[in-house]
Motif scaffolding. Structure first.
Motif, PDB file in Angstrom:
ATOM      1  N   ALA A 186      39.911 102.489  87.868  1.00 32.61           N
ATOM      2  CA  ALA A 186      40.888 102.319  86.793  1.00 32.61           C
ATOM      3  C   ALA A 186      40.257 101.807  85.502  1.00 32.61           C
ATOM      4  O   ALA A 186      40.977 101.562  84.531  1.00 32.61           O
ATOM      5  N   HIS A 211      46.518 102.067  83.423  1.00 34.15           N
ATOM      6  CA  HIS A 211      45.877 103.218  84.080  1.00 34.15           C
ATOM      7  C   HIS A 211      46.436 103.413  85.490  1.00 34.15           C
ATOM      8  O   HIS A 211      46.716 104.554  85.904  1.00 34.15           O
ATOM      9  N   GLU A 215      48.536 106.604  86.956  1.00 36.12           N
ATOM     10  CA  GLU A 215      48.098 107.320  88.149  1.00 36.12           C
ATOM     11  C   GLU A 215      49.233 107.448  89.159  1.00 36.12           C
ATOM     12  O   GLU A 215      49.418 108.496  89.780  1.00 36.12           O
TER      13      GLU A 215
END
Length: 535
Positions: A186, A211, A215
């Protein structure tokens, strides 16, 4: 792979120096070393000599022959590879719901999303980008948002902290390394995979948190913000959904048969709701105290020596003392080059925490100096007695500082007198502070323990108990004051309800909370197939 246990190299060495040391230790030709991987690196400052100590795994040609000719300190590498379980066979009717997006909730959600379960994550606070602006406004203007602050919001309380990633949790399943690997994926630096005391500053954590959220969404999950879970839907001993309140809208029922409670250690309203719903909980020990600030230079010199190399990172420390009364006083969540932050989450109450940026370049070091309190100390007749004890301390701190962080020199703390001036140490804070009498926050037994314990640390770190060292109060959110009980399948007595992470009483920091999130994701995956009727 061969594991070399102890490789010592001087501070300031290069990567080539490390490679040559590996070749020499294994007694191989340079071309025989195929590759190597750093497993652990720590700084050894004992005896006034500064060295980095490495544990390294190396792949070499003719491994068996090399192992035979090496002496002590070289052995066959034994690695634990994390494995997410194969999916179970029971069919889900709806996607799992995760309440909270701290490390426990985010990592549970990430693993379930990767396995195809399409989890729905509910967060009472804001996404991290908006949350950062809200928190900054609170520090500058004193306007508190009870649902999005240092404690609540995407990333959890750990987002505004020193971001420590070390843990003492035993890890036979390899979850610790998996969590660190997920952090690196990440955007975290690879050094966290092997540093003995890895950390991620608040500035780095924010990007990592966003991040992970992106995801989860990319993989088919959902993350909903401004959604406070105010109740559980329970039928026939099982959870059937949650009630969500969102500002400006009527309460909404979200149906779910698997609900992960990753609410964090400050979700006091949630604890009250669980008590009303007769979800089994028990009071537990936690710790309270003060944040204490010293010049970072003093800490560096105590750990590295007066002429320490400038290439070394800001030094940390860990101290502990046992008082004459038998109480233990110890440092907690030490922040090199950090700030003391106003970490309040309820009106008319004030709590502090420590925070660092990745560079750790603030002029002061701070840590919590705390003393353990048990249900016997705070009158644990009711399961939420610990919560009320925390609130009493926080109300006292708010009153003393009139909403600002109360500050006192250690010398004045010992004299039980209001500080009227600071010495050489000026507080490094996020949020306004005012001079006060921090000692008055605590019952006298705790104040005496803190005074004796801090004074007793002087022989461990010269200058630690200097009279102008700064105390700030109150550090009251070290861990959850309750444990939400769960069985061998990690569920509450309400089937499908999974207490998780630090708020549930099963973790103590970013990494251990994330590891518990993995554990809950595994428990759900072992039982259920990643499919459900989309409605």
């Amino acid at each position: 792979m061969l594991r070399i246990q102890q490789l010592k190299l001087s501070v300031g060495h290069t990567g080539q120096d490390l490679r040559e040391k590996i070749i020499k230790t294994l007694r191989v030709r340079p071309e025989d070393l195929i590759r190597y991987e750093i497993v652990r690196r720590s700084l050894d400052a004992r005896g006034g000599q500064l060295h980095y100590v490495y544990q390294v795994d190396a792949e070499v040609k003719r491994e068996s022959a090399v192992l035979k000719k090496c002496g002590k300190g070289v052995e066959k590498a034994r690695r634990v590879a994390y494995r997410f379980p194969e999916s179970g066979t029971e069919r889900m009717s709806r996607p799992p719901v995760i309440v909270g997006t701290g490390p426990a909730g985010l990592f549970c959600g990430l693993m379930l999303a990767r396995a195809g379960y399409g989890p729905i994550l509910l967060e009472r606070g804001q996404r991290v980008e908006e949350r950062a602006k809200t928190v900054d406004a609170f520090w500058k203007l004193g306007i508190l948002d009870p649902d999005s602050n240092v404690q609540f919001g995407e990333g959890g309380a750990g987002t505004f902290s020193d971001g420590k990633l070390n843990t003492l949790v035993k890890d036979p399943a390899g979850r610790n390394k998996k969590v660190l690997e997920l952090f690196v994926e990440a955007g975290a630096p690879e050094e966290i995979l092997y540093e003995k005391m890895p950390h991620l500053g608040t500035d780095v954590l924010m990007g990592i948190v966003s991040h992970i959220r992106e995801e989860i969404v990319r993989l088919g999950g959902e993350v909903r913000f401004g959604c406070k879970v105010t109740d559980l839907i329970l039928e026939k001993g099982a959870v059937r959904g949650v009630v969500i309140e969102k500002e400006g809208t009527a309460p909404e029922v979200l149906e779910a048969e698997q609900v992960v409670l990753a609410v964090g250690h400050s979700a006091r309203d949630t604890f009250s709701m669980l008590k009303e719903r007769k979800i089994p909980m028990q009071p537990k020990a936690f710790a309270v105290g003060v944040r204490m600030e010293h010049p970072q230079k003093l800490i560096n010199e105590s750990q590295y020596g007066k002429d320490y190399p400038s290439v070394l990172p800001p030094a940390s420390y860990k101290v502990t003392r046992k008082t004459g009364s038998g109480r233990g006083v110890y440092s907690f969540c030490m922040c090199p080059g950090g700030y003391v932050v106003n970490a309040s989450s309820e009106e008319k109450m004030l709590a502090v925490n420590g925070m660092s940026y990745q560079a750790r370049d603030g002029k002061n070091a701070n840590s919590a100096m705390i003393v353990t309190v048990t249900p016997e100390d705070y009158g644990g007749v009711d399961v939420l007695s610990g919560v009320e004890f925390q609130r009493r301390l926080e109300r006292a701190a708010f009153s003393l500082g009139e909403g600002k962080i109360p500050v006192q020199t250690f010398g004045d703390f010992c004299q039980d007198t209001v500080s009227t001036a600071l010495g050489e140490i000026a507080p490094c804070t996020k949020g306004a502070y005012t001079l006060s009498n921090v000692r008055r926050i605590f019952p006298e037994a705790l104040s005496l323990a803190l005074e004796e314990g801090i004074a007793g640390c002087e022989h461990l770190i010269p200058g630690f108990a200097r009279k102008d060292a700064v105390l700030l109060g109150v550090e009251s959110r070290t861990s959850s004051p309750v444990r939400i009980l769960r069985d061998e399948y990690l569920q509450s007595t309400a089937a499908g309800l999974y207490p998780c992470g630090e708020g549930a009483g099963y973790a103590g920091g970013i990494t251990s909370a994330a590891m518990d999130g993995l554990k809950i994701a595994e428990a759900i995956a072992k039982r259920y197939a990643p499919c459900y009727d989309k409605r």
